[in-house]
Design a protein around this motif. Structure first.
Motif, mmCIF file in Angstrom:
data_model
loop_
_atom_site.group_PDB
_atom_site.id
_atom_site.type_symbol
_atom_site.label_atom_id
_atom_site.label_comp_id
_atom_site.label_asym_id
_atom_site.label_seq_id
_atom_site.Cartn_x
_atom_site.Cartn_y
_atom_site.Cartn_z
ATOM 1 N N ILE A 198 0.849 -1.186 0.000
ATOM 2 C CA ILE A 198 0.000 0.000 0.000
ATOM 3 C C ILE A 198 0.889 1.242 0.000
ATOM 4 O O ILE A 198 1.943 1.269 0.634
ATOM 5 C CB ILE A 198 -0.973 0.004 1.208
ATOM 6 C CG1 ILE A 198 -1.986 1.136 1.065
ATOM 7 C CG2 ILE A 198 -0.222 0.074 2.525
ATOM 8 C CD1 ILE A 198 -3.151 1.006 2.045
ATOM 9 N N CYS A 229 0.670 5.748 -0.332
ATOM 10 C CA CYS A 229 -0.071 7.000 -0.507
ATOM 11 C C CYS A 229 0.621 7.795 -1.608
ATOM 12 O O CYS A 229 1.729 8.294 -1.425
ATOM 13 C CB CYS A 229 -0.113 7.802 0.791
ATOM 14 S SG CYS A 229 -1.054 9.336 0.649
ATOM 15 N N LEU A 264 -4.505 6.537 -3.017
ATOM 16 C CA LEU A 264 -3.684 5.395 -2.657
ATOM 17 C C LEU A 264 -3.519 4.424 -3.813
ATOM 18 O O LEU A 264 -4.330 4.392 -4.749
ATOM 19 C CB LEU A 264 -4.296 4.638 -1.475
ATOM 20 C CG LEU A 264 -4.694 5.457 -0.235
ATOM 21 C CD1 LEU A 264 -5.407 4.568 0.759
ATOM 22 C CD2 LEU A 264 -3.479 6.109 0.394
ATOM 23 N N THR A 265 -2.450 3.602 -3.714
ATOM 24 C CA THR A 265 -2.307 2.408 -4.528
ATOM 25 C C THR A 265 -2.262 1.232 -3.566
ATOM 26 O O THR A 265 -1.446 1.225 -2.642
ATOM 27 C CB THR A 265 -1.025 2.434 -5.373
ATOM 28 O OG1 THR A 265 -1.089 3.525 -6.288
ATOM 29 C CG2 THR A 265 -0.852 1.141 -6.139
ATOM 30 N N CYS A 266 -3.135 0.240 -3.759
ATOM 31 C CA CYS A 266 -3.225 -0.874 -2.815
ATOM 32 C C CYS A 266 -3.272 -2.192 -3.576
ATOM 33 O O CYS A 266 -4.164 -2.419 -4.398
ATOM 34 C CB CYS A 266 -4.451 -0.720 -1.924
ATOM 35 S SG CYS A 266 -4.646 -2.072 -0.740
ATOM 36 N N LYS A 267 -2.315 -3.093 -3.282
ATOM 37 C CA LYS A 267 -2.281 -4.417 -3.885
ATOM 38 C C LYS A 267 -2.619 -5.495 -2.869
ATOM 39 O O LYS A 267 -2.435 -6.684 -3.142
ATOM 40 C CB LYS A 267 -0.902 -4.666 -4.508
ATOM 41 C CG LYS A 267 -0.576 -3.693 -5.636
ATOM 42 C CD LYS A 267 0.774 -3.991 -6.258
ATOM 43 C CE LYS A 267 1.078 -3.000 -7.386
ATOM 44 N NZ LYS A 267 2.402 -3.260 -8.010
ATOM 45 N N VAL A 307 -8.486 -1.783 2.957
ATOM 46 C CA VAL A 307 -7.711 -0.667 3.497
ATOM 47 C C VAL A 307 -8.323 -0.238 4.827
ATOM 48 O O VAL A 307 -9.535 0.004 4.909
ATOM 49 C CB VAL A 307 -7.691 0.546 2.534
ATOM 50 C CG1 VAL A 307 -6.970 1.723 3.184
ATOM 51 C CG2 VAL A 307 -7.028 0.176 1.222
ATOM 52 N N GLU A 320 -7.866 -1.088 -6.484
ATOM 53 C CA GLU A 320 -6.419 -0.913 -6.494
ATOM 54 C C GLU A 320 -6.012 0.532 -6.280
ATOM 55 O O GLU A 320 -4.874 0.813 -5.921
ATOM 56 C CB GLU A 320 -5.823 -1.429 -7.816
ATOM 57 C CG GLU A 320 -5.732 -2.936 -7.889
ATOM 58 C CD GLU A 320 -4.803 -3.387 -8.994
ATOM 59 O OE1 GLU A 320 -4.072 -2.541 -9.551
ATOM 60 O OE2 GLU A 320 -4.809 -4.586 -9.307
ATOM 61 N N THR A 336 -3.039 -2.525 5.032
ATOM 62 C CA THR A 336 -3.636 -3.578 4.226
ATOM 63 C C THR A 336 -2.925 -4.886 4.546
ATOM 64 O O THR A 336 -1.952 -4.901 5.312
ATOM 65 C CB THR A 336 -3.545 -3.260 2.718
ATOM 66 O OG1 THR A 336 -4.379 -4.177 1.996
ATOM 67 C CG2 THR A 336 -2.117 -3.378 2.219
#
Length: 524
Positions: free
Chosen positions: A232, A234, A258-261, A265, A286, A310
Motif C-alpha cells: 500500500i 499513498c 492510494l495504490t493498494c495491492k 484498506v 487498487e 492492508t
C-alpha cells in the motif's frame, strides 16, 4: 558452547609466526617498530591484555575511528580517535625504546578492531578481537537491550525517513524501534540512500553495528539485506483538487489517493488528532481514495500522521501520510513559550535581543529576553536583513523546538523591530526630546536607589546624573511583574547598570520613563 576467547591457540601460532619473521618485506616486521604480537584477544567477560612495543623513534596510534556528534547548531561533527569507543589503551604515543601497551574493554562479544601504530614512516597493524565476530539475528527489543559495537541483523518496517542523503530512518518490528544512522548502497558506498527507493511502510532487513548516542539506540552504516515493498502506498494528498498536504485555518476536506495491492484498506488516526480530524468517505479497489475532514482551527498550527493498512493474508503492510492544518499565531511571553509542548503550533514572542549566538547562510540565531525569561531563537529568517542589533526590541514567530532538551524557537521568522534602540551616554540622553516611542540604551553608575520595589534610582556618568523612573525586569512587565528587579538581580549602589527606555520629563526633571533592565556589572 559459547567461546570465551577467539581461538586462542590459533592466535598464539599466528603471533609467533609474525613476531619471528625476518623478511624485511613482511609488513608486520620493521626495524623502526616491533611488537611482541600483532593479534590480541580479550575475554568476552571484560578485562585487559598487554603486548610490548619497541621503536627506534617517536610513535603514535593513528586516529582512524570516527565518532559523529552534534555541535551547538545541531550540525554533524566528525571526530576521530585512536581506538573505537568500546576499547581503551593505556597510552597512544611514546618515544624511542620499549613500552608496554595494555588494551582494555568491558564485557562484550563479537567485537574487533584494527589499530594502526606509526613510527618514522612505517605502520604496524594491531588486531584486537573480543569474542567471535558474528551477525546476530535479533528483534528491535533485543538490539536495544544488547551491547554496543555488536553487529545485528533485524527485520522491520520503515516508519519514518529523516535524511535522504546518508539514509537516516526509523525501523520498527513491533517489539521496539531502532534508529538507523547511515545506510550503505549496494556497492557499500555512502550518501546514496535514494538508490534503494525506500519508502515509509516498506519491510526491510538490515545489518550493522549497534551504538548508543545520547540515549538513542542506533545501527550505524547498515547493509541492506532485503527490501519488501509495501502493498500500500499513498501517492498524493489533494485539497480542492490541488496537490497539497496543508489544510486552511477554517478546515475542510483533504483527499488521500492510494495504490493498494493488498486486501482492504484500514485507516488509523492518532488519538490526539481524532478530535479535529476524521474520515468522511472511502472507496475500494487498487486505487482507493480516502477523504478526511478537519474542523476549523482556533489554536496554533497542528498536524498528524495517518496510517493506511492492508494485508495479503500473511503479513500486514502500512503507508503513512502527514496532514497539517494552518493555525492562528499565539502571542505568549517567553516563560509560556518554554512551557509549551514541542510541536507545529506557531508562537509570537516580543522581547529584547540580549545576545547573538551564531550566523550562517540559513539565518541568524540570537537570544530574546522579556520579563519572564530568555530563549534562543534558532536561525531567524529575516533577522540579518532587518538590521536588528543587540538591545533592540523585536518580534519573532516560530515553533517550540528543543536541542538536547533545551527549549528554543526553531527556524523562527523575524517579523519586525518593535523598537530600534539607540545607545547613548547620559549627557546625550539629557539632550533628547521626549518621545514615548523612541528608545535609548544608557549606562551609568548607580549612586542612589530611591525605591527598591519598582527600581526608581539615579545613574551617574561623571558630572551627569539621570533619574530612572523604574527598573523593570524585562520587556512586557506589567503590574506586580514590574516589582523587585533590584533585589532579584542584585543591583547595589556602585554597580554599572545598563537600561533601555524612552525619555520623558516630570516636573522639569528629565528621566528614563519605565526603564527595562539589560545588564549590570558589580562595582569595584
Amino acid at each position: 558452547m559459547k567461546l570465551k576467547y577467539f581461538i586462542p591457540f590459533f592466535l598464539t601460532v599466528v603471533a609467533a609466526v609474525f613476531t619471528s619473521c625476518s623478511d624485511d618485506n613482511d609488513p608486520t616486521y620493521f626495524d623502526e617498530i616491533r611488537v611482541s604480537q600483532s593479534y590480541v584477544s580479550l575475554s568476552t567477560s571484560g578485562g585487559s591484555a598487554s603486548i610490548d612495543i619497541k621503536t627506534s623513534g617517536d610513535w603514535q596510534f593513528e586516529k582512524k575511528f570516527k565518532v559523529t556528534t552534534k555541535d551547538a547548531n545541531g550540525n554533524n561533527v566528525d571526530n576521530y580517535y585512536e581506538t573505537p569507543e568500546w576499547l581503551s589503551v593505556n597510552q597512544t604515543s611514546g618515544g624511542a625504546g620499549q613500552s608496554t601497551l595494555t588494551f582494555s574493554a568491558e564485557a562484550g562479544e563479537g567485537r574487533n578492531a584494527e589499530l594502526l601504530i606509526s613510527c618514522e614512516g612505517k605502520t604496524q597493524h594491531i588486531y584486537i578481537i573480543q569474542g567471535i565476530a558474528s551477525v546476530s539475528n535479533a528483534t528491535c527489543a533485543e538490539v536495544i537491550a544488547g551491547p554496543d559495537s555488536k553487529t545485528y541483523r533485524v527485520t522491520g518496517t520503515v516508519t519514518k525517513i529523516v535524511n535522504t542523503t546518508y539514509g537516516n530512518w526509523y525501523l520498527n518490528d513491533g517489539t521496539g524501534e531502532v534508529y538507523i544512522y547511515g545506510t550503505l548502497d549496494a556497492k557499500g558506498g555512502t550518501k546514496n540512500f535514494l538508490s534503494w527507493g525506500l519508502e515509509v511502510g516498506d519491510q526491510i532487513t538490515v545489518e550493522g553495528p549497534k551504538t548508543t548516542y545520547n540515549g538513542t539506540v542506533e545501527l550505524v552504516d547498515v547493509t541492506v539485506v532485503k527490501i519488501e515493498k509495501s502493498l500500500i502506498k499513498c501517492d498524493s494528498l489533494t485539497v480542492n483538487g490541488i496537490k497539497a498536504d496543508v489544510l486552511p485555518l477554517e478546515g475542510g476536506d483533504i483527499v488521500a489517493h492510494l495504490t493498494c495491492k493488498g486486501t482492504g484498506v484500514a485507516v488509523e488516526i492518532p488519538a490526539d488528532a481524532q478530535q479535529w480530524l476524521g474520515v468522511v468517505s472511502s472507496t475500494v479497489g487498487e486505487n482507493p481514495i480516502v477523504t478526511f475532514r478537519a474542523l476549523p482551527n482556533t489554536g496554533g498550527e497542528r498536524g498528524t500522521t495517518v496510517t493506511f493498512k492492508t494485508t495479503d493474508g500473511k503479513k500486514n503492510y502500512t503507508a503513512e501520510a502527514t496532514i497539517t492544518q494552518k493555525g492562528a499565531v499565539v502571542a505568549v511571553n517567553v516563560a509560556d513559550f518554554i512551557a509549551a509542548e514541542i510541536g507545529d503550533a506557531q508562537y509570537r514572542i516580543t522581547g529584547v535581543v540580549t545576545g547573538l549566538y551564531s550566523s550562517d547562510s540559513q539565518g541568524q540565531s540570537f537570544y530574546i529576553t522579556d520579563y519572564s525569561g530568555t530563549v534562543l531563537v534558532y536561525r531567524a529568517a529575516g533577522f540579518k536583513e532587518s538590521g536588528a542589533k543587540l538591545g533592540d526590541v523585536v518580534t519573532v514567530v516560530g515553533k517550540r523546538t528543543a536541542y538536547k532538551d533545551t527549549p528554543q524557537m526553531g527556524s523562527g521568522l523575524f517579523e519586525e523591530i518593535t523598537h530600534a534602540v539607540t545607545k547613548v551616554t547620559i549627557a546625550e540622553f539629557l539632550t533628547k526630546e521626549d518621545n514615548p516611542d523612541v528608545y535609548y540604551m544608557v549606562t551609568g553608575t548607580v549612586d542612589e536607589i530611591v525605591n527598591e520595589t519598582y527600581g526608581n534610582l539615579y545613574l551617574r556618568d561623571g558630572e551627569n546624573r539621570l533619574y530612572t523612573y523604574g527598573c523593570y525586569p524585562g520587556w512586557g512587565a506589567t503590574g506586580d511583574n514590574r516589582k523587585e528587579c533590584i533585589a532579584e538581580v542584585g543591583i547595589e549602589i556602585g554597580d554599572q547598570l545598563t537600561i533601555i527606555g524612552p525619555k520623558s520629563t516630570y516636573k522639569d526633571v528629565p528621566q528614563v520613563n519605565g526603564g527595562i533592565y539589560f545588564s549590570h556589572e558589580k562595582g569595584q
